[in-house]
Motif scaffolding. Structure first.
Motif, mmCIF file in Angstrom:
data_model
loop_
_atom_site.group_PDB
_atom_site.id
_atom_site.type_symbol
_atom_site.label_atom_id
_atom_site.label_comp_id
_atom_site.label_asym_id
_atom_site.label_seq_id
_atom_site.Cartn_x
_atom_site.Cartn_y
_atom_site.Cartn_z
ATOM 1 N N ARG A 25 -3.045 8.504 -2.876
ATOM 2 C CA ARG A 25 -1.615 8.514 -2.543
ATOM 3 C C ARG A 25 -0.855 9.431 -3.517
ATOM 4 O O ARG A 25 0.020 10.183 -3.114
ATOM 5 N N GLN B 6 -7.789 18.628 -0.334
ATOM 6 C CA GLN B 6 -6.721 17.624 -0.342
ATOM 7 C C GLN B 6 -5.408 18.234 0.129
ATOM 8 O O GLN B 6 -4.697 17.649 0.946
ATOM 9 N N ASP C 65 4.202 8.012 2.951
ATOM 10 C CA ASP C 65 3.158 7.063 3.338
ATOM 11 C C ASP C 65 2.527 7.439 4.683
ATOM 12 O O ASP C 65 1.321 7.281 4.875
ATOM 13 N N VAL D 166 -1.038 13.021 -2.480
ATOM 14 C CA VAL D 166 -0.122 13.307 -1.368
ATOM 15 C C VAL D 166 1.297 13.476 -1.898
ATOM 16 O O VAL D 166 1.979 14.454 -1.574
ATOM 17 N N TYR D 167 1.745 12.556 -2.736
ATOM 18 C CA TYR D 167 3.098 12.636 -3.302
ATOM 19 C C TYR D 167 3.265 13.927 -4.116
ATOM 20 O O TYR D 167 4.288 14.612 -3.993
ATOM 21 N N ALA E 100 -5.542 10.585 5.184
ATOM 22 C CA ALA E 100 -6.690 9.727 4.890
ATOM 23 C C ALA E 100 -7.623 9.590 6.093
ATOM 24 O O ALA E 100 -8.812 9.313 5.912
ATOM 25 N N VAL F 171 -3.094 17.413 3.703
ATOM 26 C CA VAL F 171 -1.663 17.086 3.625
ATOM 27 C C VAL F 171 -0.872 18.041 4.513
ATOM 28 O O VAL F 171 -0.026 17.619 5.313
ATOM 29 N N HIS G 13 0.244 10.292 4.019
ATOM 30 C CA HIS G 13 -0.979 9.781 3.404
ATOM 31 C C HIS G 13 -1.901 9.162 4.457
ATOM 32 O O HIS G 13 -3.113 9.414 4.462
#
Length: 141
Positions: free
Chosen positions: A51, A18, A36, A54-55, A43, A22, A39
């Motif tokens: 999401r 993950q 966004d 990612v944040y 994705a 990113v 993301h």
């Protein structure tokens, strides 16, 4: 590719799949993506990425000083992986496009009488204007 991935490897940052997507989403020249947009890019490579992941990853990269948050008035925060290369920003006031430019101002550029006793460690300069596309869209006259 930006050197972000290599910098993180040197730091020994745990690279999960993950986190990797990113970081890879932030690759490229003049990259200033919103969370966004990061993301959406991530994705495409790892459809199940949340999401929130990612944040959280972006927040951690900012805390590590490996990514810089760029705020453009009235728009979503953007994330700049160019944290270790001195630069300033050129921002289109029409569409929000951001470009990196070579620095023209330095801490030493502020005269001593204007420092009010401060020890200046950093300078942020943002140039604003219209990009060629937005300029073309203006009505004549």
């Amino acid at each position: 590719m930006s050197d972000l991935l290599e910098r993180l490897r040197r730091r020994g940052w745990r690279m999960t799949s993950q986190r990797r997507v990113v970081v890879e989403a932030l690759d490229g020249d003049h990259v200033h993506l919103t969370a966004d947009e990061v993301h959406a890019r991530a994705a495409r490579r790892l459809p199940e990425i949340a999401r929130a992941t990612v944040y959280n990853t972006l927040g951690e990269l900012v805390l590590l000083g490996e990514v810089v948050e760029v705020s453009v008035h009235g728009r979503a925060k953007r994330f700049d992986p160019n944290a270790h290369h001195p630069h300033q920003h050129l921002v289109c006031t029409g569409c929000g496009t951001i470009r990196d430019v070579r620095p023209t101002a330095t801490p030493a550029g502020l005269p001593e009488r204007e420092r009010y006793g401060f020890t200046v460690s950093d300078v942020e300069v943002t140039y604003r204007g219209l990009c060629p596309s937005c300029s073309r869209d203006l009505p004549p006259g």
